[in-house]
Enzyme design. Structure first.
Site, mmCIF file in Angstrom:
data_model
loop_
_atom_site.group_PDB
_atom_site.id
_atom_site.type_symbol
_atom_site.label_atom_id
_atom_site.label_comp_id
_atom_site.label_asym_id
_atom_site.label_seq_id
_atom_site.Cartn_x
_atom_site.Cartn_y
_atom_site.Cartn_z
ATOM 1 N N HIS A 151 0.833 -1.202 0.000
ATOM 2 C CA HIS A 151 0.000 0.000 0.000
ATOM 3 C C HIS A 151 0.868 1.253 0.000
ATOM 4 O O HIS A 151 0.695 2.154 -0.833
ATOM 5 C CB HIS A 151 -0.919 -0.012 1.233
ATOM 6 C CG HIS A 151 -1.764 1.215 1.374
ATOM 7 N ND1 HIS A 151 -3.078 1.267 0.958
ATOM 8 C CD2 HIS A 151 -1.489 2.447 1.880
ATOM 9 C CE1 HIS A 151 -3.574 2.468 1.202
ATOM 10 N NE2 HIS A 151 -2.618 3.210 1.768
ATOM 11 N N GLU A 152 1.791 1.338 0.951
ATOM 12 C CA GLU A 152 2.618 2.531 1.047
ATOM 13 C C GLU A 152 3.552 2.661 -0.156
ATOM 14 O O GLU A 152 3.880 3.775 -0.575
ATOM 15 C CB GLU A 152 3.410 2.529 2.352
ATOM 16 C CG GLU A 152 2.546 2.569 3.609
ATOM 17 C CD GLU A 152 1.575 3.734 3.646
ATOM 18 O OE1 GLU A 152 1.842 4.775 2.988
ATOM 19 O OE2 GLU A 152 0.532 3.630 4.318
ATOM 20 N N HIS A 175 1.729 4.443 -2.816
ATOM 21 C CA HIS A 175 1.841 5.897 -2.626
ATOM 22 C C HIS A 175 3.197 6.400 -3.119
ATOM 23 O O HIS A 175 3.298 7.449 -3.761
ATOM 24 C CB HIS A 175 1.714 6.238 -1.138
ATOM 25 C CG HIS A 175 0.305 6.304 -0.629
ATOM 26 N ND1 HIS A 175 -0.682 7.033 -1.248
ATOM 27 C CD2 HIS A 175 -0.262 5.759 0.483
ATOM 28 C CE1 HIS A 175 -1.807 6.924 -0.549
ATOM 29 N NE2 HIS A 175 -1.579 6.160 0.501
ATOM 30 N N HIS A 183 3.373 6.764 -6.737
ATOM 31 C CA HIS A 183 2.601 7.945 -7.144
ATOM 32 C C HIS A 183 3.480 9.198 -7.053
ATOM 33 O O HIS A 183 3.385 10.101 -7.893
ATOM 34 C CB HIS A 183 1.379 8.077 -6.233
ATOM 35 C CG HIS A 183 0.291 8.948 -6.775
ATOM 36 N ND1 HIS A 183 -0.848 9.247 -6.053
ATOM 37 C CD2 HIS A 183 0.147 9.601 -7.947
ATOM 38 C CE1 HIS A 183 -1.622 10.018 -6.763
ATOM 39 N NE2 HIS A 183 -1.043 10.261 -7.921
#
Length: 678
Positions: free
Chosen positions: A469-470, A473, A476
């Site tokens: 998940h991180e 990010h 991104h």
């Protein structure tokens, strides 16, 4: 001082990284003071420009102003999250209101707003590309949403509220950190019945690091607590630890956050009314994908009923285990994880402790990098010659398939004293092209248990998902390819910003990834196919519990902010909301208000915790785009994803960006299927 303070000079380190070894805590006050003055001078020069406003002399100039302040703040705010000390916290308490006062003065600067407003009025006559047109719109509306059109007493009151909120939110975060840091759950060997060896090893290391009187100790880090609650056969100890965990931020005394919450809510509602909104939720959702509160509430309500049914079915199955074992008690919240693991083992032959043997942190990092290479043609090379802010931190240079520099990535994976709990992505520098190409410096922060000398760091299923998940990010931020700094990376609405991170989770437990990277830490053997099949079969396990636990927090956040008045008693208000939605007595919301840092340690997710669910709709539907091709690394789908999402920052409306990737608006049916509710 400018020449002596390493925070203020131009960094000559590789990739212009912060020279961490030269930076001392006592240098931050002077650095902030100088950087604030420089930013003020830049804004003064912008507004004093006698030429008529143009995009270049107003918007470009505004975007380029404050670079020194960003440089100082980039280091400071990362360190307050990862390596907080009392000295740093004292500076934070001092500097936070000063920074708010500074940025509020900019947002309320009438001459500056007049220049922006004039450009916005003439926007149809300007020759702007897509990114410039969106930036102008967001800049103008940003000024309006931060009080630029207020006059007189309302203008002054807005500035007071902004500063008061910053002070209260900083105090909330520091109280929470103190509760998490100061608490130690000390244990004897006999207290660890049922606990896996890697959890024991981590508890022994914590006891050694903290010099405790007993040989084992746990902190209130989520990974520590959830592992113990899932494995310990001692119901009394599970209950004691659970009570301490959910009481963070509401222990009587100087760290009690309940009075702060009442003040924060009241000030947020007053601010919203000053700006012409009925409630803070109306104000907060205006620039999001949801647009207005009813859309967000409709999505939460759509999931609440099936999630409740799922949780009740799961409770009945767990209670049956309790009864069969002769337990003379109704299942309670501290029991859930322990009996859920028993049910998982019996139903799917999956044991979390056994699974952890295959989830070595090092291999899971490799897996995350591998997926980024397959999807986006990225390479990650560890660089031991680059400066780091703590010995545990790893630095990687990220390049593309042609060897071109993309970003610097820092991985900060292990829990330690002074580090805020949870996991997050941040950055020391963002990406921009305006004024010269600048590539990002991104960091992922986790709180995994540190390996012992004879045992690697092993992750739970949940922790594997957190890592991916991180890293979503981080991608991104690293892949950002925009001109303007305020549009880069994760600078998107909250109900879109979680889409790239939650989408990336889908690759973590795919058979194609597990077969390659899930290897036993002792034997090196690959995870058996039968175990992979059982993981896939169990993908809907405990989804009722997980969804209710999350939605309870999201609903409390939303309903607290979607009301014209602020409650004085946060505990009573929380109970009233949960009673109104029929929250099960055998569960506790994922984040109770006194330790709900997402919404009270800052405004970013206030009235916006629903964003994870909104983004989950996007990620379920978005991953289906890959599945429909028959290849989870399909090059064309990955290209559309990169161009329209990961690289695009906020240069277009997120609804438009998603449709450009997917070819249509998102379909909520995919979310119901993902959770097993349809």
């Amino acid at each position: 001082m400018t020449g002596q303070n390493p925070l203020l000079i131009e960094w000559t380190t590789p990739f212009a990284l912060p020279p961490f070894t030269q930076i001392r805590t006592d240098q931050f006050p002077a650095a902030f003071d100088q950087a604030l003055r420089e930013h003020e001078q830049e804004i003064a020069a912008l507004t004093a420009n006698p030429d008529a406003p143009t995009f270049a002399n107003t918007i470009d100039a505004l975007e380029l102003a404050g670079q020194k302040l960003n440089q100082v703040g980039g280091v400071f705010w990362n360190l307050t999250g990862t390596d907080s000390t009392e000295e740093l916290r004292a500076i934070e308490r001092e500097i936070s209101p000063l920074l708010t006062r500074h940025y509020t003065a900019i947002s309320l600067n009438p001459d500056l707003f007049a220049r922006v407003a004039e450009l916005y009025r003439r926007r149809e006559t300007l020759t702007l590309d897509e990114e410039q047109a969106r930036l102008l719109e967001l800049t103008y509306k940003g000024f309006v949403r931060t009080g630029a059109q207020l006059q007189g007493a309302a203008r002054a009151r807005y500035a007071e509220i902004a500063e008061q909120l910053t002070t209260l939110e900083t105090e909330f975060a520091q109280n929470l950190l103190a509760d998490e840091t100061d608490f130690l759950f000390e244990l004897e060997e006999t207290d660890l019945a049922g606990v896996a060896e890697d959890v024991k090893a981590a508890a022994a290391q914590t006891a050694k690091d903290r010099n405790t009187t007993k040989p084992y100790a746990l902190t209130l880090q989520r990974s520590n607590v959830e592992a113990f609650l899932s494995q310990s056969s001692r119901r009394d100890l599970r209950e004691d630890l659970f009570k301490a965990w959910i009481a963070r931020g509401e222990n009587p005394g100087k760290t009690d956050n309940r009075p702060l919450i009442a003040q924060i809510l009241a000030l947020r509602q007053e601010k919203a009314r000053l700006l012409g909104y009925e409630t803070f939720a109306d104000y907060k959702l205006e620039p999001t994908m949801a647009r207005e509160p009813r859309a967000a509430m409709a999505l939460m309500e759509q999931l609440w009923a099936p999630a409740l049914r799922g949780a009740e079915d799961e409770r009945a199955a767990l209670q049956q285990i309790v009864d069969e074992e002769g337990g003379n008690f109704p299942l309670a919240a501290p029991d859930w994880r322990y009996y859920a693991e028993k049910l998982r083992r019996s139903r799917y032959a999956l044991d979390q402790a056994e699974l952890a043997n295959y989830f070595q942190l090092e291999r899971m990092i490799e897996a995350a990098f591998h997926c980024a290479e397959k999807l986006f043609d990225l390479r990650f090379q560890q660089r031991r010659d680059l400066p780091v802010y703590h010995p545990d931190v790893r630095a990687y240079e990220v390049t593309d398939g042609q060897g071109r520099h993309v970003a610097i990535f820092y991985g900060d994976y292990f829990a330690r004293a002074g580090k805020r709990s949870g996991a997050w992505m941040s950055g020391f520098r963002g990406q921009r092209k305006l004024g010269g190409e600048e590539r990002p410096v991104i960091v992922n922060v986790m709180n995994f248990s540190k390996p012992s000398p004879d045992r690697p760091s092993l992750l739970s299923l949940t922790e594997v998902m957190t890592l991916f998940h991180e890293f979503g990010h981080a991608l991104h931020g690293m892949l950002s390819d925009v001109v303007y700094p305020s549009m880069s990376g994760t600078s998107t609405p909250t109900d879109f910003v979680e889409f790239p991170s939650q989408l990336y989770e889908h690759w973590a437990l795919r058979p194609e990834v597990l077969q390659k990277f899930a290897t036993h830490h002792e034997t090196g053997a690959a995870m058996p196919q039968a175990m992979i099949d059982r993981i896939v079969a169990a993908r809907h396990f405990n989804q009722g519990f997980g969804t209710v636990e999350f939605l309870a927090s999201a609903l409390v956040d939303f309903k607290l902010h979607w009301r014209p008045d602020a409650p004085e008693d946060i505990g009573a208000a929380e109970t009233e909301i949960l009673t109104g939605v029929a929250m099960p007595a055998f569960m506790v919301m994922r984040h109770r208000s006194p330790h709900f840092g997402h919404i009270f340690a800052g405004e970013g997710y206030a009235a916006g915790y629903y964003s994870y669910l909104w983004s989950e709709t996007l990620d379920a539907d978005g991953f289906a785009a890959f599945e429909e091709t028959g290849d989870i690394f399909d090059p064309e789908t990955a290209r559309r994803l990169r161009d329209n999402v990961y690289a695009a920052g906020n240069r277009r409306d997120p609804n438009v960006a998603y449709a450009a990737f997917r070819g249509r608006a998102p379909d909520t049916a995919a979310l119901l299927r993902k959770k097993g509710f349809a």
